[in-house]
Write a protein that holds these residues in place. Structure first.
Motif, PDB file in Angstrom:
ATOM      1  N   LYS A   1       0.827  -1.215   0.000  1.00 54.66           N
ATOM      2  CA  LYS A   1       0.000   0.000   0.000  1.00 54.66           C
ATOM      3  C   LYS A   1       0.858   1.260   0.000  1.00 54.66           C
ATOM      4  O   LYS A   1       0.360   2.360   0.097  1.00 54.66           O
ATOM      5  N   ASP A   2       2.160   1.095  -0.124  1.00 54.84           N
ATOM      6  CA  ASP A   2       3.099   2.211  -0.125  1.00 54.84           C
ATOM      7  C   ASP A   2       2.791   3.154  -1.295  1.00 54.84           C
ATOM      8  O   ASP A   2       2.638   2.713  -2.428  1.00 54.84           O
ATOM      9  N   PRO A   3       2.695   4.462  -1.044  1.00 56.45           N
ATOM     10  CA  PRO A   3       2.384   5.409  -2.126  1.00 56.45           C
ATOM     11  C   PRO A   3       3.464   5.472  -3.208  1.00 56.45           C
ATOM     12  O   PRO A   3       3.206   5.913  -4.319  1.00 56.45           O
ATOM     13  N   THR A   4       4.669   5.024  -2.914  1.00 57.41           N
ATOM     14  CA  THR A   4       5.741   5.039  -3.922  1.00 57.41           C
ATOM     15  C   THR A   4       5.844   3.707  -4.642  1.00 57.41           C
ATOM     16  O   THR A   4       6.896   3.343  -5.148  1.00 57.41           O
ATOM     17  N   ARG A   5       4.741   2.989  -4.729  1.00 56.94           N
ATOM     18  CA  ARG A   5       4.766   1.638  -5.281  1.00 56.94           C
ATOM     19  C   ARG A   5       5.033   1.579  -6.778  1.00 56.94           C
ATOM     20  O   ARG A   5       5.155   0.511  -7.332  1.00 56.94           O
ATOM     21  N   VAL A   6       5.150   2.683  -7.430  1.00 57.72           N
ATOM     22  CA  VAL A   6       5.456   2.666  -8.863  1.00 57.72           C
ATOM     23  C   VAL A   6       6.882   2.172  -9.115  1.00 57.72           C
ATOM     24  O   VAL A   6       7.224   1.814 -10.231  1.00 57.72           O
ATOM     25  N   ILE A   7       7.698   2.111  -8.081  1.00 50.25           N
ATOM     26  CA  ILE A   7       9.081   1.664  -8.213  1.00 50.25           C
ATOM     27  C   ILE A   7       9.156   0.137  -8.300  1.00 50.25           C
ATOM     28  O   ILE A   7      10.042  -0.409  -8.922  1.00 50.25           O
TER      29      ILE A   7
ATOM     30  N   ALA B   1       2.856  -5.021 -12.058  1.00 52.93           N
ATOM     31  CA  ALA B   1       2.017  -4.385 -13.075  1.00 52.93           C
ATOM     32  C   ALA B   1       0.810  -3.709 -12.423  1.00 52.93           C
ATOM     33  O   ALA B   1       0.396  -4.069 -11.310  1.00 52.93           O
ATOM     34  N   GLN B   2       0.255  -2.745 -13.113  1.00 53.37           N
ATOM     35  CA  GLN B   2      -0.913  -2.021 -12.598  1.00 53.37           C
ATOM     36  C   GLN B   2      -2.070  -2.973 -12.311  1.00 53.37           C
ATOM     37  O   GLN B   2      -2.750  -2.840 -11.300  1.00 53.37           O
TER      38      GLN B   2
ATOM     39  N   LYS C   1      -4.171  -3.844  -8.724  1.00 54.78           N
ATOM     40  CA  LYS C   1      -5.623  -3.864  -8.530  1.00 54.78           C
ATOM     41  C   LYS C   1      -6.038  -5.142  -7.806  1.00 54.78           C
ATOM     42  O   LYS C   1      -6.875  -5.109  -6.911  1.00 54.78           O
ATOM     43  N   VAL C   2      -5.430  -6.257  -8.181  1.00 56.45           N
ATOM     44  CA  VAL C   2      -5.711  -7.519  -7.500  1.00 56.45           C
ATOM     45  C   VAL C   2      -5.245  -7.434  -6.053  1.00 56.45           C
ATOM     46  O   VAL C   2      -5.956  -7.835  -5.131  1.00 56.45           O
ATOM     47  N   TYR C   3      -4.044  -6.899  -5.841  1.00 53.72           N
ATOM     48  CA  TYR C   3      -3.505  -6.742  -4.486  1.00 53.72           C
ATOM     49  C   TYR C   3      -4.429  -5.874  -3.637  1.00 53.72           C
ATOM     50  O   TYR C   3      -4.764  -6.238  -2.504  1.00 53.72           O
TER      51      TYR C   3
END
Length: 89
Positions: free
Chosen positions: A27-33, A37-38, A42-44
């Motif tokens: 749930k980390d806001p910097t998870r784009v690193i 995949a997107q 969504k599943v997570y």
């Protein structure tokens, strides 16, 4: 976690959640690193709000053992695990 054989059978939500966490989903806001995949996010995001986030291997084994008397099919047992029965007292 390493996938040994693709399409070997159905997975429980707990196993999918463990796999996504191992890939770096959070749930980390910097998870784009992370290498997730997107669509996996969504599943997570869905699974962390279900019973899968609180289930343990011990609780799964206990539930399966207590339901053995009902002679459930594998798909039925999987559905019960994924829905996560709760008891209201």
């Amino acid at each position: 976690m390493k996938i040994l054989e693709g399409n070997a059978g159905a997975l429980t939500n707990v196993k999918v959640l463990d796999f996504l966490r191992a890939k770096g989903a959070s749930k980390d806001p910097t998870r784009v690193i992370a290498k997730v995949a997107q669509s996996e996010y969504k599943v997570y995001d869905y699974l962390v709000d279900t019973a899968a986030s609180t289930q343990t291997r011990e609780s799964i084994n206990e539930l399966l053992a207590s339901n053995k008397q009902y002679d459930l099919a594998k798909a039925e047992a999987l559905n019960i695990l994924n829905i996560g029965p709760v008891a209201d007292f």
